[in-house]
Design an enzyme around this catalytic site. Structure first.
Site, PDB file in Angstrom:
ATOM      1  N   GLY A  40      43.732  31.216  34.341  1.00  0.00           N
ATOM      2  CA  GLY A  40      44.170  32.245  33.106  1.00  0.00           C
ATOM      3  C   GLY A  40      43.741  33.683  33.578  1.00  0.00           C
ATOM      4  N   LYS A  51      35.477  41.782  39.329  1.00  0.00           N
ATOM      5  CA  LYS A  51      34.025  41.837  40.047  1.00  0.00           C
ATOM      6  C   LYS A  51      34.119  41.870  41.602  1.00  0.00           C
ATOM      7  CE  LYS A  51      33.421  42.222  36.355  1.00  0.00           C
ATOM      8  NZ  LYS A  51      34.276  42.076  35.290  1.00  0.00           N
ATOM      9  N   GLU A 199      38.915  59.266  25.531  1.00  0.00           N
ATOM     10  CA  GLU A 199      38.518  58.405  24.532  1.00  0.00           C
ATOM     11  C   GLU A 199      38.634  58.791  23.255  1.00  0.00           C
ATOM     12  OE1 GLU A 199      37.318  55.055  24.405  1.00  0.00           O
ATOM     13  OE2 GLU A 199      37.027  55.543  22.320  1.00  0.00           O
ATOM     14  N   VAL A 233      45.277  60.013  22.340  1.00  0.00           N
ATOM     15  CA  VAL A 233      46.333  59.972  23.650  1.00  0.00           C
ATOM     16  C   VAL A 233      47.463  60.030  22.617  1.00  0.00           C
ATOM     17  CG1 VAL A 233      47.474  58.918  25.357  1.00  0.00           C
ATOM     18  CG2 VAL A 233      45.199  59.308  25.423  1.00  0.00           C
ATOM     19  N   ASP A 309      40.332  33.781  23.393  1.00  0.00           N
ATOM     20  CA  ASP A 309      40.880  35.132  22.897  1.00  0.00           C
ATOM     21  C   ASP A 309      41.921  35.195  21.698  1.00  0.00           C
ATOM     22  OD1 ASP A 309      39.393  36.395  24.941  1.00  0.00           O
ATOM     23  OD2 ASP A 309      40.689  37.339  25.914  1.00  0.00           O
ATOM     24  N   HIS A 441       6.017  38.890  39.980  1.00  0.00           N
ATOM     25  CA  HIS A 441       5.846  40.368  40.474  1.00  0.00           C
ATOM     26  C   HIS A 441       6.504  40.340  42.005  1.00  0.00           C
ATOM     27  CE1 HIS A 441       4.799  44.446  41.063  1.00  0.00           C
ATOM     28  NE2 HIS A 441       4.219  44.151  41.958  1.00  0.00           N
TER      29      HIS A 441
HETATM   30  P1  FAD Z   1      43.083  33.418  29.045  1.00  0.00           P
HETATM   31  O1  FAD Z   1      42.044  33.737  30.290  1.00  0.00           O
HETATM   32  O2  FAD Z   1      43.851  34.609  28.822  1.00  0.00           O
HETATM   33  O3  FAD Z   1      44.189  32.345  29.501  1.00  0.00           O
HETATM   34  C1  FAD Z   1      45.282  31.793  28.782  1.00  0.00           C
HETATM   35  C2  FAD Z   1      46.271  31.216  29.645  1.00  0.00           C
HETATM   36  O4  FAD Z   1      47.286  30.710  28.893  1.00  0.00           O
HETATM   37  C3  FAD Z   1      46.689  32.081  30.590  1.00  0.00           C
HETATM   38  O5  FAD Z   1      46.622  31.616  31.953  1.00  0.00           O
HETATM   39  C4  FAD Z   1      48.231  32.116  30.044  1.00  0.00           C
HETATM   40  O6  FAD Z   1      49.202  31.835  31.335  1.00  0.00           O
HETATM   41  C5  FAD Z   1      48.443  30.778  29.422  1.00  0.00           C
HETATM   42  N1  FAD Z   1      49.438  30.596  28.298  1.00  0.00           N
HETATM   43  C6  FAD Z   1      49.707  31.342  27.298  1.00  0.00           C
HETATM   44  N2  FAD Z   1      50.610  30.973  26.610  1.00  0.00           N
HETATM   45  C7  FAD Z   1      51.019  29.923  27.032  1.00  0.00           C
HETATM   46  C8  FAD Z   1      51.985  28.875  26.894  1.00  0.00           C
HETATM   47  N3  FAD Z   1      52.822  29.179  25.756  1.00  0.00           N
HETATM   48  N4  FAD Z   1      52.553  27.725  27.670  1.00  0.00           N
HETATM   49  C9  FAD Z   1      51.491  27.732  28.977  1.00  0.00           C
HETATM   50  N5  FAD Z   1      50.410  28.368  29.198  1.00  0.00           N
HETATM   51  C10 FAD Z   1      50.188  29.489  28.151  1.00  0.00           C
HETATM   52  N6  FAD Z   1      35.504  38.556  30.006  1.00  0.00           N
HETATM   53  C11 FAD Z   1      33.933  38.147  30.215  1.00  0.00           C
HETATM   54  O7  FAD Z   1      33.454  37.312  29.736  1.00  0.00           O
HETATM   55  N7  FAD Z   1      33.619  38.735  31.546  1.00  0.00           N
HETATM   56  C12 FAD Z   1      34.353  39.646  32.439  1.00  0.00           C
HETATM   57  O8  FAD Z   1      33.898  40.128  33.332  1.00  0.00           O
HETATM   58  C13 FAD Z   1      35.552  39.970  32.106  1.00  0.00           C
HETATM   59  N8  FAD Z   1      36.250  40.804  32.743  1.00  0.00           N
HETATM   60  C14 FAD Z   1      37.583  41.011  32.461  1.00  0.00           C
HETATM   61  C15 FAD Z   1      38.120  41.879  32.946  1.00  0.00           C
HETATM   62  C16 FAD Z   1      39.701  42.292  32.785  1.00  0.00           C
HETATM   63  C17 FAD Z   1      40.462  43.325  33.790  1.00  0.00           C
HETATM   64  C18 FAD Z   1      40.172  41.544  31.876  1.00  0.00           C
HETATM   65  C19 FAD Z   1      41.629  41.920  31.606  1.00  0.00           C
HETATM   66  C20 FAD Z   1      39.534  40.583  30.995  1.00  0.00           C
HETATM   67  C21 FAD Z   1      38.157  40.364  31.235  1.00  0.00           C
HETATM   68  N9  FAD Z   1      37.307  39.667  30.660  1.00  0.00           N
HETATM   69  C22 FAD Z   1      35.988  39.256  30.954  1.00  0.00           C
HETATM   70  C23 FAD Z   1      38.063  38.919  29.496  1.00  0.00           C
HETATM   71  C24 FAD Z   1      38.278  37.599  29.908  1.00  0.00           C
HETATM   72  O9  FAD Z   1      39.147  37.601  30.789  1.00  0.00           O
HETATM   73  C25 FAD Z   1      38.881  36.693  28.610  1.00  0.00           C
HETATM   74  O10 FAD Z   1      38.101  36.819  27.527  1.00  0.00           O
HETATM   75  C26 FAD Z   1      39.243  35.344  29.010  1.00  0.00           C
HETATM   76  O11 FAD Z   1      40.051  35.148  30.163  1.00  0.00           O
HETATM   77  C27 FAD Z   1      39.720  34.525  27.804  1.00  0.00           C
HETATM   78  O12 FAD Z   1      40.122  33.125  27.921  1.00  0.00           O
HETATM   79  P2  FAD Z   1      40.981  32.189  27.355  1.00  0.00           P
HETATM   80  O13 FAD Z   1      40.845  31.067  27.726  1.00  0.00           O
HETATM   81  O14 FAD Z   1      41.128  32.511  25.995  1.00  0.00           O
HETATM   82  O15 FAD Z   1      42.462  33.185  27.655  1.00  0.00           O
HETATM   83  P1  NAI Z   2      37.907  47.830  24.388  1.00  0.00           P
HETATM   84  O1  NAI Z   2      38.059  47.572  22.958  1.00  0.00           O
HETATM   85  O2  NAI Z   2      36.526  47.609  25.270  1.00  0.00           O
HETATM   86  O3  NAI Z   2      37.961  49.462  24.658  1.00  0.00           O
HETATM   87  C1  NAI Z   2      39.358  50.134  24.366  1.00  0.00           C
HETATM   88  C2  NAI Z   2      38.957  51.466  24.069  1.00  0.00           C
HETATM   89  O4  NAI Z   2      39.984  52.447  23.863  1.00  0.00           O
HETATM   90  C3  NAI Z   2      37.848  51.938  22.784  1.00  0.00           C
HETATM   91  O5  NAI Z   2      36.992  52.673  23.173  1.00  0.00           O
HETATM   92  C4  NAI Z   2      38.912  52.691  21.989  1.00  0.00           C
HETATM   93  O6  NAI Z   2      38.331  53.894  21.063  1.00  0.00           O
HETATM   94  C5  NAI Z   2      39.739  53.426  23.136  1.00  0.00           C
HETATM   95  N1  NAI Z   2      41.086  53.582  22.364  1.00  0.00           N
HETATM   96  C6  NAI Z   2      42.016  53.038  21.751  1.00  0.00           C
HETATM   97  N2  NAI Z   2      42.902  53.807  21.386  1.00  0.00           N
HETATM   98  C7  NAI Z   2      42.824  55.107  22.131  1.00  0.00           C
HETATM   99  C8  NAI Z   2      43.677  56.203  22.108  1.00  0.00           C
HETATM  100  N3  NAI Z   2      44.660  56.268  21.718  1.00  0.00           N
HETATM  101  N4  NAI Z   2      43.211  57.190  22.907  1.00  0.00           N
HETATM  102  C9  NAI Z   2      42.066  56.930  23.494  1.00  0.00           C
HETATM  103  N5  NAI Z   2      41.289  56.038  23.328  1.00  0.00           N
HETATM  104  C10 NAI Z   2      41.561  55.079  22.871  1.00  0.00           C
HETATM  105  O7  NAI Z   2      39.065  47.309  25.228  1.00  0.00           O
HETATM  106  P2  NAI Z   2      39.283  47.373  26.694  1.00  0.00           P
HETATM  107  O8  NAI Z   2      38.502  48.010  27.613  1.00  0.00           O
HETATM  108  O9  NAI Z   2      41.059  47.218  27.054  1.00  0.00           O
HETATM  109  O10 NAI Z   2      39.127  45.641  26.972  1.00  0.00           O
HETATM  110  C11 NAI Z   2      39.651  44.588  26.307  1.00  0.00           C
HETATM  111  C12 NAI Z   2      38.694  43.369  26.204  1.00  0.00           C
HETATM  112  O11 NAI Z   2      38.432  42.723  27.528  1.00  0.00           O
HETATM  113  C13 NAI Z   2      37.541  43.640  25.556  1.00  0.00           C
HETATM  114  O12 NAI Z   2      37.496  43.024  24.304  1.00  0.00           O
HETATM  115  C14 NAI Z   2      36.206  43.168  26.517  1.00  0.00           C
HETATM  116  O13 NAI Z   2      35.765  42.295  25.790  1.00  0.00           O
HETATM  117  C15 NAI Z   2      37.152  42.285  27.444  1.00  0.00           C
HETATM  118  N6  NAI Z   2      36.869  42.657  28.918  1.00  0.00           N
HETATM  119  C16 NAI Z   2      35.438  42.169  28.998  1.00  0.00           C
HETATM  120  C17 NAI Z   2      34.851  42.548  30.218  1.00  0.00           C
HETATM  121  C18 NAI Z   2      33.306  42.227  30.389  1.00  0.00           C
HETATM  122  O14 NAI Z   2      32.939  41.242  29.861  1.00  0.00           O
HETATM  123  N7  NAI Z   2      32.507  42.691  31.387  1.00  0.00           N
HETATM  124  C19 NAI Z   2      35.516  43.373  31.355  1.00  0.00           C
HETATM  125  C20 NAI Z   2      36.684  43.822  30.931  1.00  0.00           C
HETATM  126  C21 NAI Z   2      37.423  43.247  29.754  1.00  0.00           C
END
Ligand code: FAD
Ligand code: NAI
Length: 462
Positions: A40, A51, A199, A233, A309, A441
């Site tokens: 995913g 990471k 932001e 923005v 998600d 420690h």
């Molecule tokens: P997804 O991981 O989005 O997987 C869904 C899958 O379903 C996809 O592979 C897609 O291709 C497939 N799919 C969709 N529709 C269909 C269909 N109709 N048929 C077949 N396949 C389909 N979360 C953390 O906890 N820690 C982090 O460090 C973290 N870092 C992140 C960094 C970034 C840049 C991003 C974008 C997200 C990050 N997240 C992090 C969030 C995390 O990736 C998501 O919360 C997580 O992947 C959700 O899992 P999921 O199984 O719900 O969906």
């Molecule tokens: P986010 O919801 O964390 O942050 C979005 C930010 O954009 C907010 O601060 C919001 O106020 C701002 N924003 C919205 N509209 C704007 C505008 N028009 N102009 C300026 N600022 C604006 O969303 P983000 O960072 O895109 O991450 C999405 C999801 O992915 C999160 O829900 C997060 O949980 C997950 N994720 C988790 C990670 C982790 O667990 N380490 C790492 C990366 C993503």
């Protein structure tokens, strides 16, 4: 008779974990995945690649800033961006192949392609219709769009484009000071990019503990990130290898324009449910586009479930995994449960930021009587030894019962330290329970104990 007991649509952390647990519990299981690889968003374009780049760029930062102090001298490393990207791709490959191995080991069928649900009990992939007693939607999320901003994944990118830029930009505007913006903004800032974060709100990482937000922003500024806060923005436009971002300051409506080599749009993500046919099935949705589920992850249509998600709650991989595991238990006739009050959140910057449970702001809003135990990493010997004395541990406990209600950490290994508090909260621990537990420690964990002591008679080292 149905061909499968369970068909899971989507092989992200929610879907693949659900499938593995279903198979382990004796259910005949298939997973539909349209991507070329399993895992995913998380494994392919999310948690894992980000990471890897955070690790590589942090290693560079460490070499540039700390090596000489420790007597490690010599030419500073140079960045080979192509190699850094191939390291990241190798890490992705190892992880996604690992899931493929686990599918084979657990005899899970991978139905390759995009799935839809023509009727309850049926999943269509390509021209074939498969049948199942239970369908699990785990289709994840996609980046939200922003009016006036056209993403081309070259100059104006989402996180997906930012994880694979052809070269390190000289300048980058990050729209949104949320988790993605600050993690990926940190990566590029460490690699030499001039990063400006724009932001909408007046604080970074909305929803996080206020004191942590302030300290976090201050430390990121010190690392060279610029912040324009309270700025909405209006538009972003790509020109020849450059982009402009127009924003309006909320306090006085004044408009300004920024120019940069690259713009990262990180303003949140939304559930991805396109093409599943949910409207025709009558699956009820939440106003913000998530699939509505009951406490056992069943949608409004019997036999169709949803997790991760695609449903309400924090968009985190481990939340999706927990739901996947618990739902598998339910489908196997057991009791599956997720404690939504104890889901940690971690930001993998340097320092890391981690939290679980209630923030101080939330407790105030609830009118709850609480006490605060805080301890700075400056008082932690191990942290000082490795130049990581910035930050603190903050524990919030019930004023009467001393029960831990929340914990917020900014500092070294915060993402690991938080789990001691998660386990404590799961067991209904008091701050004193943590304070009376012997901590080795010298460890960063001693700061957790000291914060717990600070909820009572006081810490030793401050
Ligand atoms: P997804 O991981 O989005 O997987 C869904 C899958 O379903 C996809 O592979 C897609 O291709 C497939 N799919 C969709 N529709 C269909 C269909 N109709 N048929 C077949 N396949 C389909 N979360 C953390 O906890 N820690 C982090 O460090 C973290 N870092 C992140 C960094 C970034 C840049 C991003 C974008 C997200 C990050 N997240 C992090 C969030 C995390 O990736 C998501 O919360 C997580 O992947 C959700 O899992 P999921 O199984 O719900 O969906
Ligand atoms: P986010 O919801 O964390 O942050 C979005 C930010 O954009 C907010 O601060 C919001 O106020 C701002 N924003 C919205 N509209 C704007 C505008 N028009 N102009 C300026 N600022 C604006 O969303 P983000 O960072 O895109 O991450 C999405 C999801 O992915 C999160 O829900 C997060 O949980 C997950 N994720 C988790 C990670 C982790 O667990 N380490 C790492 C990366 C993503």
């Amino acid at each position: 008779m149905a061909e499968f007991d369970v068909i899971v649509i989507g092989a992200g952390p929610g879907g693949y974990v659900c499938a593995i647990r279903c198979a382990q519990l004796g259910l005949k299981t298939a997973v539909v995945e349209g991507r070329e690889t399993l895992g995913g968003t998380c494994l392919n374009v999310g948690c894992i690649p980000s990471k890897a780049l955070l690790h590589a760029s942090h290693s560079l930062h460490d070499a540039e800033h700390n090596f000489a102090r420790m007597g490690l001298v010599g030419a500073a490393p140079k960045v080979d961006w192509a190699q850094m990207l191939s390291y990241k791709d190798e890490v992705i490959g190892q992880n996604t192949k690992g899931i493929e191995f686990l599918f084979k080991k657990n005899k899970i069928t991978w139905l390759k392609g995009w799935g839809s649900i023509p009727a309850a009990g049926q999943v269509k992939v390509g021209d074939e219709v498969h049948t199942a007693r239970h369908i699990v939607i785990a289709t994840g999320s996609e980046p939200s769009s922003l009016p006036g901003v056209d993403v081309d994944e070259k100059v104006i990118v989402t996180s997906t484009g930012a994880l694979a830029l052809p070269k390190i930009p000289k300048s980058m505007v990050v729209i949104g000071a949320g988790v993605i913006g600050l993690e990926l903004g940190s990566v590029y800032a460490r690699l030499g990019t001039k990063v400006t974060v724009v932001e909408f709100l007046d604080v970074v990482t909305p929803g996080m503990d206020g004191e942590v937000q302030k300290t976090f922003q201050r430390l990121l500024k010190r690392q060279g990130l610029d912040f324009i806060m309270g700025a909405a923005v209006q538009k972003a436009e790509a020109g020849k290898g450059k982009a402009t971002v127009t924003y309006k300051l909320r306090k006085d409506d004044s408009e300004a324009v920024l120019e940069a080599d690259c713009v990262l749009v990180a303003t949140g993500r939304k559930p991805f449910t396109d093409g599943l046919g949910l409207a025709a099935l009558g699956v009820e949705m939440e106003p913000r586009g998530q699939i509505r589920t009951d406490p056992h992850w069943q949608t409004s249509v019997p036999g169709i479930h949803a997790i991760g998600d695609a449903i309400a709650g924090p968009m985190l991989a481990h939340k999706a995994e927990d739901e996947g595991m618990a739902l598998a238990e339910v489908l196997a006739g057991k009791h599956g449960h997720v404690n939504y009050d104890v889901i940690p959140g971690v930001i993998y910057t340097a320092p890391e930021v981690a939290s679980v449970g209630k923030t101080e702001e939330a407790l105030k809003a609830e009118g709850r009587a609480y006490k605060v135990g805080k301890f700075s990493f400056m008082g932690n010997g191990r942290a000082k030894a490795v130049f990581q004395g910035d930050g603190f541990v903050k524990i919030l406990a019930d004023k009467e019962t001393d029960r831990v209600l929340g914990a917020h950490i900014i500092g070294p290994a915060a993402g690991e330290l938080i789990h001691e508090l998660c386990v404590g909260m799961e067991f209904g621990a008091s701050a004193q329970d943590i304070a009376l537990t012997c901590h080795a420690h010298p460890t960063f964990s001693e700061a957790v104990r000291e914060a717990a002591l600070a909820c009572g008679d006081g810490p030793i080292h401050s």
